[in-house]
Design a protein around this motif. Structure first.
Motif: not given
Length: 393
Positions: A243-244, A214-215, A240, A218, A207-212
């Motif tokens: 991450s959810i 994605i940042e 993406k 981008n 959850l945390t690493e996939s969001k990182r």
């Protein structure tokens, strides 16, 4: 005095019996009327019939619609058999290529590799990762094998493709994402950081690493896209979605968003999918996947056909409970009286010309159009519950 009391008692008994009898007669008459109306346009389905005569009532809705959904109660053997039969029908009659799949995008991509290769270790791996789910059954495993065998018979331009729009199975998605990383090392610093972050994703930190990740995606999308080439869409989409994929509360919105993204990305073809019945309700009040596609999403608006499954004397599968004796009953959502006495599987068409169901529901209540919920109904009797999957048969 005793005669008077006796008379009053007998009078009371007669009144009660009359009321009960009248009520039963009224219910019987109402039920008979409902059933007679319901079967005004129906056919008997034989899933061994390769001519699909029992599904011919669907023919009039093939050309003007793009999304065909059947709504099941998971874990019923006859539901799983009907899934394959409907798929073959839609392929044969309308050249449908996309199997809309109630599973993650990564799972579906692995299934597409299985369709290409026939490597059963792929579906074995997917089943090992779905132990506590309703799909963890011998019948679902055999269904995938039968879809593979059927796909072999199709010409190259009609080959099938799974399209997964649900939450990801984290371990499957992580493995899939890692498999898309090129062997060559990138030269660009932001791409290097992105790839390092991707490789760091695990089941414990996804959850945390996939969001990182994605940042970073981008920040360096142009460079990362150039590095990944043809894998860019699949990796970024799976990332993406991963991450959810812990958010069950937003699941329906995720199904909808994923469908729209993939619909706009893929070549334009028609879809067939079998989902849990909650996802296939067309009513605008349900806020389901089917409802959104039928009533709101402009490219598919008014082009969705929903086929509801109903059951009597039928059972479902319970994860981790191997005994069929304690598989729970599937309760009918219509009425047991509506099913055929000979226990045949019936297809009922509700959206025929001047249908009463454009105004009433199947119980003939006014101002509640049944066709706003689904246009077809398939009635199953005596379906057993599916059995827990095992490589040892």
């Amino acid at each position: 005095m005793k005669k008077k009391v006796y008379f009053l008692i007998m009078l009371f008994i007669c009144i009660v019996v009359s009321i009960i009898t009248f009520h039963k007669i009224h219910l019987y008459h109402t039920g008979y009327k409902c059933k007679k109306e319901l079967y005004k346009m129906h056919s008997i389905i034989d899933v061994s019939d390769s001519t699909f005569e029992g599904l011919s009532l669907l023919n009039t809705d093939l050309h003007n619609n793009d999304i065909f959904l059947s709504g099941e109660k998971h874990g019923s053997v006859k539901s799983i058999q009907m899934n394959l039969y409907l798929l073959k029908y839609f392929v044969e009659k309308e050249n449908i290529k996309y199997i809309l799949y109630e599973g993650g995008y990564a799972n579906a991509e692995y299934l597409n590799t299985y369709l290409d290769t026939g490597d059963e270790s792929i579906i074995e791996y997917l089943f090992y990762k779905s132990t506590n789910t309703l799909s963890y059954t011998m019948e679902n495993y055999d269904l995938l094998k039968e879809i593979y065998e059927y796909n072999l018979t199709l010409p190259k331009d009609k080959k099938l493709k799974f399209v997964g729009i649900d939450l990801e199975t984290p371990s499957v998605a992580i493995k899939y994402i890692h498999s898309l990383i090129p062997d060559s090392m990138p030269n660009n610093e932001i791409v290097q950081e992105f790839i390092y972050s991707i490789k760091m994703i695990s089941k414990g930190n996804y959850l945390t690493e996939s969001k990182r990740s994605i940042e970073l995606l981008n920040q360096g999308e142009k460079e990362i896209k150039e590095y990944l080439g043809g894998n860019f869409f699949s990796l970024s989409f799976a990332l993406k979605n991963l991450s959810i994929s812990d958010n069950q509360l937003s699941r329906e919105n995720i199904l909808i968003d994923n469908f729209m993204t993939l619909y706009e990305h893929l070549p334009k073809e028609k879809f067939f999918g079998q989902f849990g019945g909650a996802h296939t309700n067309l009513s605008i009040l349900s806020e389901s996947l089917a409802s959104y596609l039928q009533n709101i999403y402009e490219p598919t608006k008014g082009k969705v056909i929903s086929i509801e499954f109903d059951y009597v004397n039928s059972y479902t599968y319970v994860p981790n409970v191997p005994s069929l004796d304690i598989n729970p009953t599937i309760y009918t959502s219509t009425s047991p009286d509506f099913f055929l006495k000979d226990k045949s599987t019936a297809l009922i068409k509700l959206n025929y010309e001047n249908s009463i169901y454009n105004e009433k529901d199947i119980f003939l209540n006014p101002n509640n159009p049944q066709t706003e919920y689904f246009q077809y109904l398939i009635m199953f009797s005596d379906s057993s519950g599916a059995t827990r999957w095992s490589l040892l048969r």
